[in-house]
Design a protein around this motif. Structure first.
Motif, PDB file in Angstrom:
ATOM      1  N   ILE A 160       0.833  -1.206   0.000  1.00  0.00           N
ATOM      2  CA  ILE A 160       0.000   0.000   0.000  1.00  0.00           C
ATOM      3  C   ILE A 160       0.867   1.255   0.000  1.00  0.00           C
ATOM      4  O   ILE A 160       0.574   2.242  -0.708  1.00  0.00           O
ATOM      5  N   VAL A 161       1.943   1.258   0.784  1.00  0.00           N
ATOM      6  CA  VAL A 161       2.851   2.412   0.812  1.00  0.00           C
ATOM      7  C   VAL A 161       3.481   2.629  -0.560  1.00  0.00           C
ATOM      8  O   VAL A 161       3.579   3.759  -1.052  1.00  0.00           O
ATOM      9  N   ILE A 216      -7.378   4.900  -2.879  1.00  0.00           N
ATOM     10  CA  ILE A 216      -6.285   5.788  -2.479  1.00  0.00           C
ATOM     11  C   ILE A 216      -6.333   7.014  -3.381  1.00  0.00           C
ATOM     12  O   ILE A 216      -6.463   6.898  -4.605  1.00  0.00           O
ATOM     13  N   ALA A 217      -6.218   8.191  -2.787  1.00  0.00           N
ATOM     14  CA  ALA A 217      -6.291   9.449  -3.534  1.00  0.00           C
ATOM     15  C   ALA A 217      -5.059  10.290  -3.245  1.00  0.00           C
ATOM     16  O   ALA A 217      -4.443  10.198  -2.177  1.00  0.00           O
ATOM     17  N   SER A 218      -4.711  11.124  -4.222  1.00  0.00           N
ATOM     18  CA  SER A 218      -3.584  12.039  -4.090  1.00  0.00           C
ATOM     19  C   SER A 218      -3.905  13.312  -4.863  1.00  0.00           C
ATOM     20  O   SER A 218      -4.510  13.257  -5.944  1.00  0.00           O
ATOM     21  N   THR A 219      -3.487  14.455  -4.322  1.00  0.00           N
ATOM     22  CA  THR A 219      -3.779  15.757  -4.925  1.00  0.00           C
ATOM     23  C   THR A 219      -2.485  16.518  -5.146  1.00  0.00           C
ATOM     24  O   THR A 219      -1.594  16.516  -4.282  1.00  0.00           O
ATOM     25  N   SER A 220      -2.387  17.158  -6.296  1.00  0.00           N
ATOM     26  CA  SER A 220      -1.228  17.986  -6.637  1.00  0.00           C
ATOM     27  C   SER A 220      -1.727  19.346  -7.118  1.00  0.00           C
ATOM     28  O   SER A 220      -2.697  19.432  -7.885  1.00  0.00           O
ATOM     29  N   ARG A 221      -1.070  20.424  -6.684  1.00  0.00           N
ATOM     30  CA  ARG A 221      -1.487  21.797  -7.013  1.00  0.00           C
ATOM     31  C   ARG A 221      -0.477  22.418  -7.969  1.00  0.00           C
ATOM     32  O   ARG A 221       0.731  22.352  -7.758  1.00  0.00           O
ATOM     33  N   VAL A 222      -1.003  23.029  -9.027  1.00  0.00           N
ATOM     34  CA  VAL A 222      -0.163  23.684 -10.033  1.00  0.00           C
ATOM     35  C   VAL A 222      -0.810  25.004 -10.431  1.00  0.00           C
ATOM     36  O   VAL A 222      -1.933  25.335 -10.019  1.00  0.00           O
ATOM     37  N   GLU A 223      -0.097  25.729 -11.260  1.00  0.00           N
ATOM     38  CA  GLU A 223      -0.590  26.983 -11.846  1.00  0.00           C
ATOM     39  C   GLU A 223      -0.639  26.792 -13.352  1.00  0.00           C
ATOM     40  O   GLU A 223       0.384  26.511 -13.996  1.00  0.00           O
ATOM     41  N   THR A 224      -1.824  26.905 -13.931  1.00  0.00           N
ATOM     42  CA  THR A 224      -1.954  26.711 -15.371  1.00  0.00           C
ATOM     43  C   THR A 224      -1.332  27.878 -16.126  1.00  0.00           C
ATOM     44  O   THR A 224      -1.152  28.985 -15.591  1.00  0.00           O
ATOM     45  N   SER A 225      -0.988  27.600 -17.354  1.00  0.00           N
ATOM     46  CA  SER A 225      -0.425  28.653 -18.198  1.00  0.00           C
ATOM     47  C   SER A 225      -1.541  29.539 -18.745  1.00  0.00           C
ATOM     48  O   SER A 225      -2.719  29.177 -18.726  1.00  0.00           O
TER      49      SER A 225
END
Length: 244
Positions: free
Chosen positions: A83-84, A221-230
């Motif tokens: 799982i890890v 299992i969920a994961s979130t990533s934050r970005v800045e669009t062009s």
């Protein structure tokens, strides 16, 4: 003719050098063939009695009782390790999807965001029992054409990733048009259904379900990533040439 002695000598006083003496002497002792079974039986009885009063086998009883618990703990540790490892791969897939969203959403290709997540999760996915999707075959041929080695099972794994993965981004609503707006902050979330495979441990977590033709127990299992669009090419420009 012969003079007989007045008192004949007893047999036990005869000399032992002759055959008669040897025969009489050996007849007093029991033969080894007759005594061997008796001695073997006595030794066996003594060993059996010693075993009954010995505690050598008592040390194995606690081990036998603790063995199932020990194996169960080992199974839990193995499943937790899987799982890890899956969480790390899902984090990587979320980052890949977020990088794809930086340019794909302003260009009007939101399907590339999900495709980036599928590609990152194909190595984690089991073989799907469903026929390979058209997208999986296209990606497989594209990898071969670019010289990237891919196994023959890649289309089946990619198909499972498509069925088990959900990709969302926020904000995601009809009012937000990335093709005509300036860059903005975006949260990309990848949710994956991990197939549990370790017996004894998978029954403690997850839920029973069927994903991509595979029936078993799955963990979400969920994961979130934050970005800045062009900035979009179609966004209106201000006086300095920057998008408004």
């Amino acid at each position: 003719m012969f003079n007989r002695p007045a008192h004949p000598r007893p047999l036990n006083s005869l000399p032992l050098g002759g055959g008669l003496g040897r025969g009489l002497e050996t007849s007093k002792q029991p033969s080894a063939a007759c005594t061997r079974p008796t001695r073997s039986l006595a030794v066996a009885l003594r060993l059996f009695a010693r075993t009954l009063h010995s505690d050598r086998g008592s040390a194995a009883v606690p081990f036998i009782l603790a063995l199932p618990i020990f194996l169960w703990i080992v199974a839990i540790l193995v499943q937790y390790t899987i799982i890890v490892n899956a969480k790390l791969l899902i984090d990587h897939a979320a980052q890949s999807a977020a990088r794809a969203a930086v340019t794909s959403l302003p260009e009007g290709h939101p399907e590339n965001v999900a495709a980036a997540a599928y590609l990152g999760l194909a190595t984690l996915s089991p073989l799907s029992t469903l026929p390979p999707s058209v997208q999986a075959d296209n990606v497989y041929r594209a990898l071969q054409n670019t010289g990237i080695p891919a196994a023959d099972t890649f289309p089946a794994r990619y198909t499972y990733a498509m069925e088990a993965t959900k990709v969302d981004w926020n904000p995601q609503n009809p009012q937000v048009d990335f093709t005509t707006s300036r860059g903005r902050q975006l949260d990309v979330t990848v949710t994956y259904r991990l197939c549990l495979t370790v017996p004894g441990a998978m029954g403690l977590i997850g839920s029973a379900d069927t994903v991509a033709g595979i029936s078993g127990r799955f963990l979400t299992i969920a994961s979130t990533s934050r970005v800045e669009t062009s900035h979009s090419r179609q966004s209106a420009a201000g006086g300095g040439g920057w998008p408004q």
